[in-house]
Every structure is written in C-alpha cells, then in structure tokens.
Design a protein around this motif. Sequence first.
Motif, short mmCIF file in Angstrom:
data_model
loop_
_atom_site.label_atom_id
_atom_site.label_comp_id
_atom_site.label_asym_id
_atom_site.label_seq_id
_atom_site.Cartn_x
_atom_site.Cartn_y
_atom_site.Cartn_z
N SER A 290 29.38 52.00 52.71
CA SER A 290 29.74 53.42 52.88
C SER A 290 28.64 54.26 53.51
O SER A 290 28.94 55.26 54.16
CB SER A 290 30.17 54.03 51.55
OG SER A 290 29.09 54.07 50.65
N TYR B 187 33.26 59.08 58.65
CA TYR B 187 34.18 59.86 57.82
C TYR B 187 35.57 59.24 57.85
O TYR B 187 36.24 59.12 56.82
CB TYR B 187 34.23 61.31 58.30
CG TYR B 187 35.24 62.14 57.55
CD1 TYR B 187 34.90 62.76 56.35
CD2 TYR B 187 36.54 62.28 58.02
CE1 TYR B 187 35.83 63.51 55.65
CE2 TYR B 187 37.47 63.03 57.32
CZ TYR B 187 37.12 63.64 56.14
OH TYR B 187 38.03 64.36 55.43
N GLU B 188 36.00 58.82 59.03
CA GLU B 188 37.34 58.25 59.19
C GLU B 188 37.48 56.95 58.40
O GLU B 188 38.52 56.69 57.79
CB GLU B 188 37.65 58.03 60.68
CG GLU B 188 37.87 59.30 61.46
CD GLU B 188 36.58 60.09 61.75
OE1 GLU B 188 35.47 59.51 61.70
OE2 GLU B 188 36.69 61.30 62.00
N GLN B 189 36.44 56.11 58.41
CA GLN B 189 36.48 54.87 57.64
C GLN B 189 36.56 55.16 56.14
O GLN B 189 37.31 54.51 55.41
CB GLN B 189 35.26 54.00 57.95
CG GLN B 189 35.28 53.42 59.35
CD GLN B 189 33.96 52.80 59.73
OE1 GLN B 189 32.89 53.38 59.50
NE2 GLN B 189 34.01 51.61 60.30
N SER C 152 37.79 57.84 54.81
CA SER C 152 39.11 58.39 54.58
C SER C 152 40.17 57.28 54.50
O SER C 152 41.07 57.33 53.65
CB SER C 152 39.46 59.38 55.69
OG SER C 152 40.70 59.97 55.45
N ARG C 153 40.06 56.28 55.37
CA ARG C 153 41.00 55.14 55.33
C ARG C 153 40.89 54.39 54.00
O ARG C 153 41.90 53.97 53.44
CB ARG C 153 40.78 54.20 56.51
CG ARG C 153 41.40 54.71 57.80
CD ARG C 153 41.45 53.66 58.87
NE ARG C 153 40.13 53.20 59.29
CZ ARG C 153 39.40 53.78 60.24
NH1 ARG C 153 39.86 54.83 60.87
NH2 ARG C 153 38.23 53.29 60.57
N LYS C 154 39.67 54.23 53.50
CA LYS C 154 39.49 53.59 52.19
C LYS C 154 40.16 54.42 51.12
O LYS C 154 40.79 53.89 50.20
CB LYS C 154 38.01 53.39 51.86
CG LYS C 154 37.37 52.22 52.55
CD LYS C 154 37.97 50.92 52.08
CE LYS C 154 37.34 49.77 52.84
NZ LYS C 154 38.00 48.50 52.59
N ASP D 168 42.76 56.29 51.53
CA ASP D 168 44.20 56.06 51.68
C ASP D 168 44.61 54.73 51.05
O ASP D 168 45.68 54.62 50.44
CB ASP D 168 44.61 56.07 53.16
CG ASP D 168 44.48 57.44 53.80
OD1 ASP D 168 44.39 58.45 53.06
OD2 ASP D 168 44.46 57.50 55.05
N GLN D 169 43.77 53.72 51.18
CA GLN D 169 44.06 52.42 50.59
C GLN D 169 44.05 52.51 49.06
O GLN D 169 44.90 51.90 48.40
CB GLN D 169 43.03 51.38 51.06
CG GLN D 169 43.16 51.02 52.51
CD GLN D 169 42.01 50.15 53.00
OE1 GLN D 169 41.14 49.75 52.24
NE2 GLN D 169 42.02 49.85 54.29
N SER E 63 47.29 54.11 48.05
CA SER E 63 48.47 53.24 48.16
C SER E 63 48.46 52.15 47.09
O SER E 63 49.52 51.75 46.62
CB SER E 63 48.58 52.63 49.55
OG SER E 63 47.55 51.70 49.78
N ARG F 159 44.80 59.98 44.66
CA ARG F 159 44.48 60.58 45.95
C ARG F 159 43.00 60.93 46.01
O ARG F 159 42.45 61.52 45.09
CB ARG F 159 45.33 61.82 46.19
CG ARG F 159 45.11 62.40 47.57
CD ARG F 159 46.18 63.35 48.03
NE ARG F 159 47.54 62.88 47.91
CZ ARG F 159 48.15 62.08 48.81
NH1 ARG F 159 47.49 61.63 49.84
NH2 ARG F 159 49.41 61.74 48.65
#
Length: 100
Positions: free
Chosen positions: A68, A73-75, A77-79, A81-82, A85, A90
């Motif tokens: 990390s 930031y995008e990576q 954020s994707r984590k 999201d994972q 899910s 959240r």
Amino acid sequence: RLTDSDIDRMIADAERYREEDMALARKIHMRNALEEAIYSVKSSLTERNDIAGISELDEFITWVETESDSASYEQLSRKGDQIYSKFGIRVDASSRMQNM
C-alpha cells in the motif's frame, strides 16, 4: 529584495506543491480508511470464529502491509471495492477529506 519574477515563481511553486500535498493526503486518507475497514472486518470475523473469512481477509492485510505504501489512490480504492464485494464493508475516505 525579491523581484517580480521571483515572487511569481514562488507562487507557482506553492500552488504546485499544494496540489501534490493534496494528492498525497487523499492517498493517505484512503489507506487509513482501508486499514480501518480491514480491521473492523477482522474483528467481526474473529467474534464469529469464521476461520475461512479470516484466511481470506489475511490476503488483504498482507497486501496493505507490503504494497500500500507504493500503491496509487486508484489501487487503494480498488482494494476497497474488493473488500466491499467480499465482506460488505464500504471503504470511504471522503469523510476524512472534508476537513482539508
């Protein structure tokens, strides 16, 4: 004395550094939110003695501990999201950014 060009350069530098600082702060807030969500999930899974869930979550913990710092930031954020899910939690850093 400072010349007009010196003052203009200093102002431009300050604006550029401010943008860089804001981007770094945004990333740090997302990482903190991600860690908070992970450890909240881990606490819940531990209370339920959900060994399979804890094992699955350990992959996220390892990633946060090892990847990390260099992640974007995008990576991060994707984590987040994972995590949402898989575990229904959240990851939201926006509330942390309101004070900036």
